[in-house]
Design an enzyme around this catalytic site. Structure first.
Site, short mmCIF file in Angstrom:
data_model
loop_
_atom_site.label_atom_id
_atom_site.label_comp_id
_atom_site.label_asym_id
_atom_site.label_seq_id
_atom_site.Cartn_x
_atom_site.Cartn_y
_atom_site.Cartn_z
N ASN A 32 38.51 40.33 36.29
CA ASN A 32 38.25 41.06 35.05
C ASN A 32 37.21 40.35 34.18
O ASN A 32 37.28 40.37 32.95
CB ASN A 32 39.54 41.32 34.27
CG ASN A 32 40.21 42.63 34.68
OD1 ASN A 32 39.55 43.66 34.80
ND2 ASN A 32 41.50 42.59 34.92
N ASP A 46 40.82 39.96 41.37
CA ASP A 46 40.20 40.72 40.28
C ASP A 46 40.23 39.83 39.06
O ASP A 46 41.28 39.62 38.45
CB ASP A 46 40.99 42.01 40.05
CG ASP A 46 40.46 42.81 38.86
OD1 ASP A 46 39.50 42.34 38.21
OD2 ASP A 46 41.02 43.88 38.58
N ASP A 78 39.51 52.26 42.02
CA ASP A 78 38.27 52.09 41.24
C ASP A 78 37.52 50.81 41.65
O ASP A 78 36.38 50.61 41.23
CB ASP A 78 38.53 52.15 39.73
CG ASP A 78 39.75 51.39 39.27
OD1 ASP A 78 40.54 50.91 40.10
OD2 ASP A 78 39.93 51.28 38.04
N HIS A 79 38.17 49.96 42.47
CA HIS A 79 37.53 48.73 42.95
C HIS A 79 37.17 48.85 44.43
O HIS A 79 37.86 49.54 45.19
CB HIS A 79 38.47 47.54 42.81
CG HIS A 79 38.84 47.20 41.41
ND1 HIS A 79 38.34 46.10 40.75
CD2 HIS A 79 39.68 47.80 40.52
CE1 HIS A 79 38.87 46.03 39.54
NE2 HIS A 79 39.67 47.06 39.37
N GLU A 139 47.12 44.68 41.83
CA GLU A 139 47.66 45.92 41.27
C GLU A 139 48.43 46.71 42.33
O GLU A 139 48.21 47.92 42.51
CB GLU A 139 46.57 46.78 40.61
CG GLU A 139 46.04 46.15 39.32
CD GLU A 139 45.49 47.19 38.35
OE1 GLU A 139 46.30 47.79 37.62
OE2 GLU A 139 44.26 47.39 38.33
N ASP A 195 35.24 41.40 40.72
CA ASP A 195 36.11 40.91 41.81
C ASP A 195 35.34 39.81 42.54
O ASP A 195 34.20 40.01 42.96
CB ASP A 195 36.45 42.06 42.76
CG ASP A 195 37.18 43.17 42.03
OD1 ASP A 195 38.41 43.14 41.99
OD2 ASP A 195 36.48 44.06 41.47
N ASN A 230 41.39 45.08 44.81
CA ASN A 230 42.30 45.66 43.83
C ASN A 230 42.50 47.12 44.24
O ASN A 230 41.57 47.93 44.16
CB ASN A 230 41.74 45.56 42.41
CG ASN A 230 42.67 46.17 41.38
OD1 ASN A 230 43.36 47.16 41.65
ND2 ASN A 230 42.71 45.59 40.20
#
Length: 259
Positions: A151, A149, A249-250, A34, A220, A7
């Site tokens: 989530n 991802d 951030d991933h 994303e 992930d 991501n």
DNA sequence: ATGTCTCAGGGACTGAGA
């Protein structure tokens, strides 16, 4: 061969990092989430120059998923079958390997925002529809990988502070049940096929110096059908790009298959 | 610690989403 998921939190911002990462990690396929851009803006040419074909299901501002691969991607489909959705969260394609076709499903699960919210309800409905679609896909192939991802942190060991996150978004019981439903289709969490370091995560909040303090979650994932599980010889999180300036951030997750 | 990052609208900052 190696397959990976990352991501990137805006491909417009992170394209240089993706190209740098691929130069060091020439995986056979990379799933991105994303991308946050429309199809017409997707950098097919830059990726082709780096040796990767690409397919993309994008939209302005939010969401967006892509698959990059060193060889041709065919039988491309976008979205979850039978689920009317304006959010671009799923792209599926077939990659040919020396030992036959490999079905790659790149996914960006809804975040869900907060347990009990409208977005949470959408997340659960979306996951149920995805599960139905994958059941059909798995009837047609025994070589399927679901990467992305999700989530969802599947278990407490995937959470830096399970007590603080108990029943919160990304960790709630219904989300974890939906994750297990995917496993019950015959999919396997590649990361857990191997011994892993304690407190292994794939996402860290930008706030509170989350990465430096390892305040992360493992959300992930790479899920493998039975046939691919038998060919999987490794799976790791690559924290290297998370240490760069202006990181996503991933972190990427990579699985190695003897195909 | 309502903490950080990205994007869009509009043309500086605010709100949404994560």
């Amino acid at each position: 061969m190696k397959i990976a998921t990352w991501n990137v939190n805006s491909l417009r911002v992170r394209l240089p990092q993706v190209l740098d990462w691929l130069a060091v990690n020439p995986v056979d396929a990379l799933c991105l989430q994303e991308t946050k851009q429309e199809d017409c803006a997707f950098p097919h040419a830059e990726l082709a120059a780096a040796g990767y074909q690409s397919v993309h299901a994008g939209q302005k501002t939010y969401n967006g998923v892509a698959i990059l691969a060193r060889s041709e991607l065919r039988e491309v489909s976008r979205g979850v079958a039978g689920f009317d959705d304006h959010q671009q969260r799923l792209i599926t394609a077939t990659l040919d390997t020396a030992q036959g076709p490999l079905r790659l499903v790149c996914t960006y699960f809804p975040n869900g925002q907060e347990v009990g919210s409208d977005k949470y309800d959408y997340k659960l409905r979306w996951m149920a529809a995805l599960t139905d679609t994958l059941r059909q896909e798995l009837a047609n192939t025994d070589r399927l990988a679901l990467l992305g991802d999700f989530n969802i942190a599947p278990e407490d060991r995937d959470v830096h502070d399970p007590a603080a996150w108990k029943d919160k978004i990304l960790c709630s019981v219904p989300e974890r049940s939906a994750f297990r439903q995917l496993l019950e289709l015959g999919l396997n969490d590649a990361f857990r096929l191997f011994e892993q370091p304690e407190k292994s995560f794939s996402w860290w909040d930008y706030r509170m110096m989350g990465f430096r303090r390892n305040l992360g979650l493992r959300i992930d994932h790479i899920l493998l059908s039975q046939n691919l599980k038998d060919h999987c010889v490794g799976c790791q999180v690559d924290k290297t790009p998370r240490r760069l300036e202006r990181p996503s951030d991933h972190a990427p997750v990579v699985a190695e298959l003897t195909l």
